[in-house]
Motif scaffolding. Structure first.
Motif, PDB file in Angstrom:
ATOM      1  N   PRO A  17       0.826  -0.984  -0.494  1.00  0.00           N
ATOM      2  CA  PRO A  17       0.355   0.125   0.107  1.00  0.00           C
ATOM      3  C   PRO A  17       0.956   1.105   0.538  1.00  0.00           C
ATOM      4  CG  PRO A  17      -0.050  -1.623   1.872  1.00  0.00           C
ATOM      5  CD  PRO A  17       1.203  -2.092   1.129  1.00  0.00           C
ATOM      6  N   GLU A  18      -0.219   2.680  -0.543  1.00  0.00           N
ATOM      7  CA  GLU A  18       0.924   3.654  -0.265  1.00  0.00           C
ATOM      8  C   GLU A  18       0.994   4.178   0.796  1.00  0.00           C
ATOM      9  OE1 GLU A  18      -0.216   6.007  -3.758  1.00  0.00           O
ATOM     10  OE2 GLU A  18      -0.268   4.840  -4.855  1.00  0.00           O
ATOM     11  N   GLY A  19       2.197   5.158   1.270  1.00  0.00           N
ATOM     12  CA  GLY A  19       1.485   6.245   2.146  1.00  0.00           C
ATOM     13  C   GLY A  19       2.174   4.819   3.739  1.00  0.00           C
ATOM     14  N   LEU A  20       3.157   4.291   3.695  1.00  0.00           N
ATOM     15  CA  LEU A  20       3.089   3.148   5.246  1.00  0.00           C
ATOM     16  C   LEU A  20       4.552   4.066   5.134  1.00  0.00           C
ATOM     17  CD1 LEU A  20       3.964  -0.854   3.396  1.00  0.00           C
ATOM     18  CD2 LEU A  20       1.549   0.341   4.370  1.00  0.00           C
ATOM     19  N   PRO A  21       4.262   4.019   6.928  1.00  0.00           N
ATOM     20  CA  PRO A  21       5.785   4.548   7.488  1.00  0.00           C
ATOM     21  C   PRO A  21       7.006   3.227   6.975  1.00  0.00           C
ATOM     22  CG  PRO A  21       4.296   3.572   9.364  1.00  0.00           C
ATOM     23  CD  PRO A  21       3.733   2.839   7.704  1.00  0.00           C
ATOM     24  N   ASP A  22       8.087   4.224   7.376  1.00  0.00           N
ATOM     25  CA  ASP A  22       9.266   3.637   6.573  1.00  0.00           C
ATOM     26  C   ASP A  22       9.820   2.479   8.030  1.00  0.00           C
ATOM     27  OD1 ASP A  22       9.919   5.533   5.125  1.00  0.00           O
ATOM     28  OD2 ASP A  22      11.257   6.308   6.586  1.00  0.00           O
ATOM     29  N   PRO A  23      10.367   1.031   7.033  1.00  0.00           N
ATOM     30  CA  PRO A  23      10.397  -0.429   7.858  1.00  0.00           C
ATOM     31  C   PRO A  23      11.444   0.203   8.632  1.00  0.00           C
ATOM     32  CG  PRO A  23      11.627  -0.247   5.585  1.00  0.00           C
ATOM     33  CD  PRO A  23      10.785   1.343   5.534  1.00  0.00           C
ATOM     34  N   LEU A  24      11.330  -0.689   9.838  1.00  0.00           N
ATOM     35  CA  LEU A  24      12.975  -0.278  11.019  1.00  0.00           C
ATOM     36  C   LEU A  24      14.300  -0.926  10.639  1.00  0.00           C
ATOM     37  CD1 LEU A  24      10.683  -2.208  13.927  1.00  0.00           C
ATOM     38  CD2 LEU A  24      10.836   0.236  13.618  1.00  0.00           C
ATOM     39  N   PRO A  25      14.937  -0.614  10.614  1.00  0.00           N
ATOM     40  CA  PRO A  25      16.438  -1.185  10.420  1.00  0.00           C
ATOM     41  C   PRO A  25      16.654  -2.377  10.731  1.00  0.00           C
ATOM     42  CG  PRO A  25      16.874   0.201  11.924  1.00  0.00           C
ATOM     43  CD  PRO A  25      15.148  -0.217  12.600  1.00  0.00           C
ATOM     44  N   GLU A  26      16.681  -2.954   8.790  1.00  0.00           N
ATOM     45  CA  GLU A  26      16.667  -4.712   8.782  1.00  0.00           C
ATOM     46  C   GLU A  26      17.741  -4.758   7.944  1.00  0.00           C
ATOM     47  OE1 GLU A  26      14.120  -3.845   4.506  1.00  0.00           O
ATOM     48  OE2 GLU A  26      13.160  -4.593   6.704  1.00  0.00           O
ATOM     49  N   PRO A  27      18.495  -5.387   7.639  1.00  0.00           N
ATOM     50  CA  PRO A  27      19.504  -6.151   6.453  1.00  0.00           C
ATOM     51  C   PRO A  27      19.139  -6.211   4.752  1.00  0.00           C
ATOM     52  CG  PRO A  27      18.927  -8.155   7.778  1.00  0.00           C
ATOM     53  CD  PRO A  27      18.366  -6.884   7.888  1.00  0.00           C
ATOM     54  N   ALA A  28      20.564  -4.859   4.122  1.00  0.00           N
ATOM     55  CA  ALA A  28      19.930  -5.008   2.912  1.00  0.00           C
ATOM     56  C   ALA A  28      20.153  -6.963   1.927  1.00  0.00           C
ATOM     57  CB  ALA A  28      21.334  -5.103   2.640  1.00  0.00           C
ATOM     58  N   VAL A  29      19.360  -7.032   1.287  1.00  0.00           N
ATOM     59  CA  VAL A  29      19.198  -8.477   0.798  1.00  0.00           C
ATOM     60  C   VAL A  29      20.540  -9.140   0.448  1.00  0.00           C
ATOM     61  CG1 VAL A  29      18.742  -8.967  -1.595  1.00  0.00           C
ATOM     62  CG2 VAL A  29      16.787  -7.486  -1.189  1.00  0.00           C
ATOM     63  N   GLY A  30      21.792  -8.101  -0.520  1.00  0.00           N
ATOM     64  CA  GLY A  30      23.248  -8.545   0.070  1.00  0.00           C
ATOM     65  C   GLY A  30      23.347  -8.491   0.945  1.00  0.00           C
ATOM     66  N   GLU A  31      23.235  -8.425   1.756  1.00  0.00           N
ATOM     67  CA  GLU A  31      23.638  -9.301   3.481  1.00  0.00           C
ATOM     68  C   GLU A  31      23.023  -9.624   3.538  1.00  0.00           C
ATOM     69  OE1 GLU A  31      23.864  -4.648   5.180  1.00  0.00           O
ATOM     70  OE2 GLU A  31      24.682  -4.254   3.942  1.00  0.00           O
ATOM     71  N   LEU A  32      22.067 -10.718   3.627  1.00  0.00           N
ATOM     72  CA  LEU A  32      21.017 -11.828   4.046  1.00  0.00           C
ATOM     73  C   LEU A  32      22.389 -13.065   4.165  1.00  0.00           C
ATOM     74  CD1 LEU A  32      17.598 -11.491   2.753  1.00  0.00           C
ATOM     75  CD2 LEU A  32      18.943 -10.660   4.847  1.00  0.00           C
ATOM     76  N   PRO A  33      22.933 -13.521   4.864  1.00  0.00           N
ATOM     77  CA  PRO A  33      23.660 -14.862   5.122  1.00  0.00           C
ATOM     78  C   PRO A  33      22.593 -15.694   5.185  1.00  0.00           C
ATOM     79  CG  PRO A  33      24.486 -13.236   7.150  1.00  0.00           C
ATOM     80  CD  PRO A  33      23.579 -12.559   6.346  1.00  0.00           C
ATOM     81  N   LEU A  34      22.740 -16.865   5.064  1.00  0.00           N
ATOM     82  CA  LEU A  34      22.077 -18.063   4.662  1.00  0.00           C
ATOM     83  C   LEU A  34      22.607 -19.164   6.288  1.00  0.00           C
ATOM     84  CD1 LEU A  34      20.368 -20.738   3.617  1.00  0.00           C
ATOM     85  CD2 LEU A  34      22.337 -21.266   2.930  1.00  0.00           C
ATOM     86  N   GLU A  35      22.899 -18.811   7.131  1.00  0.00           N
ATOM     87  CA  GLU A  35      23.341 -18.916   8.523  1.00  0.00           C
ATOM     88  C   GLU A  35      22.848 -18.274   9.146  1.00  0.00           C
ATOM     89  OE1 GLU A  35      26.910 -16.627   7.989  1.00  0.00           O
ATOM     90  OE2 GLU A  35      26.348 -17.572   6.865  1.00  0.00           O
ATOM     91  N   VAL A  36      22.557 -17.207   8.840  1.00  0.00           N
ATOM     92  CA  VAL A  36      21.557 -16.276   9.939  1.00  0.00           C
ATOM     93  C   VAL A  36      20.202 -16.189   9.775  1.00  0.00           C
ATOM     94  CG1 VAL A  36      21.383 -13.407  10.007  1.00  0.00           C
ATOM     95  CG2 VAL A  36      23.626 -14.129  10.209  1.00  0.00           C
ATOM     96  N   VAL A  37      19.629 -16.558   8.781  1.00  0.00           N
ATOM     97  CA  VAL A  37      18.180 -17.297   8.268  1.00  0.00           C
ATOM     98  C   VAL A  37      18.446 -17.975   8.858  1.00  0.00           C
ATOM     99  CG1 VAL A  37      16.888 -17.384   6.179  1.00  0.00           C
ATOM    100  CG2 VAL A  37      18.076 -15.068   5.976  1.00  0.00           C
ATOM    101  N   MET A  38      18.996 -19.013   8.767  1.00  0.00           N
ATOM    102  CA  MET A  38      18.452 -20.440   9.198  1.00  0.00           C
ATOM    103  C   MET A  38      18.017 -20.396  10.648  1.00  0.00           C
ATOM    104  SD  MET A  38      17.380 -22.326   6.239  1.00  0.00           S
ATOM    105  CE  MET A  38      17.977 -23.332   6.509  1.00  0.00           C
TER     106      MET A  38
END
Length: 127
Positions: A17-38
């Motif tokens: 939807p439009e007009g959403l608040p900004d997301p809280l801090p999160e890692p960028a796509v390229g910074e998503l290590p598999l071991e952390v996600v798992m």
């Protein structure tokens, strides 16, 4: 079609939807290590949260209360924070309430098929 492919096809992706608040801090796509996600998904409660968001979302994002989890608020806060910090979910602050949704596009781009496995997972029976 494999069960995981059917589960992947059942994942609900609702338009942003439009007009959403900004997301809280999160890692960028390229910074998503598999071991952390798992690691974040290794807890059955957290995997259940992600699975419910993937398959049962009724709106773009959901508050903790939508999940109907009978846990202390501090425990739920910990689990939702772990999912966000691992890059699995995105959270936005709406006044005093935080709402979450799964970063489907980001996770599919980084780890193709992972969310299909989560959607296909059968939660353990509640004891």
């Amino acid at each position: 079609m494999t069960p995981t492919a059917r589960a992947q096809a059942a994942i609900k992706v609702l338009p942003t939807p439009e007009g959403l608040p900004d997301p809280l801090p999160e890692p960028a796509v390229g910074e998503l290590p598999l071991e952390v996600v798992m690691g974040a998904l290794s807890d059955p409660l957290r995997m259940g949260i992600v699975r419910k968001l993937l398959l049962e979302s009724e709106q773009f994002d959901h508050s903790c209360g939508w999940f109907g989890l009978n846990r202390p608020k501090s425990s739920l806060t910990h689990h939702f924070k772990a999912l966000r910090e691992a890059g699995v979910t995105r959270q936005r602050q709406y006044g005093l309430e935080r709402r979450s949704h799964v970063r489907v596009d980001d996770l599919d781009a980084r780890f193709p098929g992972l969310l299909g496995l989560v959607a296909d997972w059968t939660p353990p029976e509640a004891s």
